[in-house]
Design an enzyme around this catalytic site. Structure first.
Site, PDB file in Angstrom:
ATOM      1  N   ASP A  38      51.512  31.745  40.589  1.00  0.00           N
ATOM      2  CA  ASP A  38      51.085  32.248  41.905  1.00  0.00           C
ATOM      3  C   ASP A  38      50.639  31.062  42.784  1.00  0.00           C
ATOM      4  O   ASP A  38      49.450  30.862  43.020  1.00  0.00           O
ATOM      5  CB  ASP A  38      49.944  33.256  41.700  1.00  0.00           C
ATOM      6  CG  ASP A  38      49.695  34.119  42.929  1.00  0.00           C
ATOM      7  OD1 ASP A  38      50.485  34.036  43.889  1.00  0.00           O
ATOM      8  OD2 ASP A  38      48.703  34.881  42.913  1.00  0.00           O
ATOM      9  N   HIS A  51      51.343  35.800  46.199  1.00  0.00           N
ATOM     10  CA  HIS A  51      51.149  37.234  46.419  1.00  0.00           C
ATOM     11  C   HIS A  51      50.546  37.530  47.800  1.00  0.00           C
ATOM     12  O   HIS A  51      50.444  38.694  48.185  1.00  0.00           O
ATOM     13  CB  HIS A  51      50.333  37.864  45.282  1.00  0.00           C
ATOM     14  CG  HIS A  51      48.858  37.650  45.362  1.00  0.00           C
ATOM     15  ND1 HIS A  51      48.217  36.581  44.770  1.00  0.00           N
ATOM     16  CD2 HIS A  51      47.896  38.365  45.968  1.00  0.00           C
ATOM     17  CE1 HIS A  51      46.926  36.669  45.014  1.00  0.00           C
ATOM     18  NE2 HIS A  51      46.699  37.741  45.741  1.00  0.00           N
ATOM     19  N   SER A  66      42.071  35.700  48.046  1.00  0.00           N
ATOM     20  CA  SER A  66      43.307  35.193  47.470  1.00  0.00           C
ATOM     21  C   SER A  66      43.837  34.008  48.246  1.00  0.00           C
ATOM     22  O   SER A  66      43.774  33.990  49.470  1.00  0.00           O
ATOM     23  CB  SER A  66      44.377  36.284  47.478  1.00  0.00           C
ATOM     24  OG  SER A  66      44.090  37.242  46.509  1.00  0.00           O
TER      25      SER A  66
END
Ligand SMILES: *[C@@H]1O[C@H](CO)[C@@H](O)[C@H](O)[C@H]1NC(C)=O
Length: 275
Positions: free
Chosen positions: A115, A68, A220
């Site tokens: 992910d 992402h 992230s």
């Protein structure tokens, strides 16, 4: 035993420290410079380079991150290794173009399942005290159980307003049971077997006003570490950070050993199979 009043005072002190210092992952502390030499900063060019996501070095030309972070491709982003301060010129920094981005083909944008992404740098890095690989957990390795102490690091937001720290921060958190994270008041069915959730350790029932230590926006792609080995990738962008019923979600790296080997091996392998 800590009385309710003491707990309340302690919580108030932490909240005050958080607001007044405005530093952090949410909570956490600044790392000893270059003590996590595998950390990568993925940056987007503009007037200046801007930190957008974390990553971590797993081989001489490879960085692991989250899908992402760059769902539509690198678009000119760079990877910087050897960083402590994002803004200061540091002679430990090494900057790379992304020569290949491999987003996991089964990434699910609705719940962030799978992910995991691999970046091939345009050239190998120069190993130094500030730039080194980290080991990652392979199939058959031991993932942390509920309650285990794990760590994460990043240059992500320190609050839900998007304030970003300049220097790398780290936080120690505890793994929350999958059963709990599957509960409908947590993540429900969006929480899959490919996810670990973790947050600041909190006794059951969790009655603090909110949880103040967590990974957040901009963290992230960074690692979740267990006994110094990367077992997870910071995922779950978009949630509000530091909420009690929304622990951080991390991709379970050991579920992807075959994909990682195939992806990193395909350049050198003589195989003429296309992927
Ligand atoms: C590694 O060091 C060599 C020699 O100093 C230099 O030419 C090269 O650009 C460096 N590589 C990186 C990735 O910074």
């Amino acid at each position: 035993m800590v009385s309710e009043k003491e707990a309340f005072v302690a919580a108030a002190v932490v909240v005050f420290a958080l607001i007044s210092q405005a530093e952090g992952i949410i909570g956490g502390r600044e790392v000893v410079p270059h003590s996590r030499p595998y950390m990568a900063s993925i940056q987007i060019p503009g007037e200046t380079m801007k930190h957008e996501c974390g990553g971590f070095v797993i081989a001489d030309q490879w960085v692991m991150t989250a899908v992402h972070c760059m769902p539509t491709g690198p678009n000119g982003r760079k990877v910087v290794l050897g960083v402590h301060s994002l803004s200061e010129p540091e002679d430990t920094k090494q900057t790379f173009d992304i020569s290949e981005l491999h987003n996991h083909p089964d990434f699910n944008p609705s719940n962030y399942d799978n992910d995991i992404a691999l970046i091939k740098l345009d050239r190998p890095f120069n190993s130094s005290e500030a730039v080194k690989t980290v080991e990652y957990l392979r199939a058959g390795g031991t993932n942390p159980d509920k309650g285990a102490e794990v760590e994460t690091a990043g240059w992500g937001s320190i609050d839900n307003l998007g304030f970003r720290p300049d220097k790398l921060k780290e936080v120690v958190i505890g793994v929350v049971s999958s059963l709990r994270c599957k509960r409908s008041d947590y993540f429900g069915r969006k929480f899959t077997v490919n996810m670990i959730c973790a947050q600041k350790v909190c006794n059951d029932p969790c009655d603090q006003p909110y949880n103040v230590e967590d990974s957040c926006d901009g963290d992230s792609g960074g690692p979740l570490l267990y006994n110094g080995i990367a077992v997870g990738i910071t995922s779950n962008g978009g949630k509000k950070c530091g909420q009690i019923k929304k622990p951080g979600i991390y991709t379970v790296i050991s579920h992807y050993t075959e994909w990682i080997d195939n992806t990193m091996g395909q350049q050198t392998a003589e195989s003429d199979e296309s992927t």
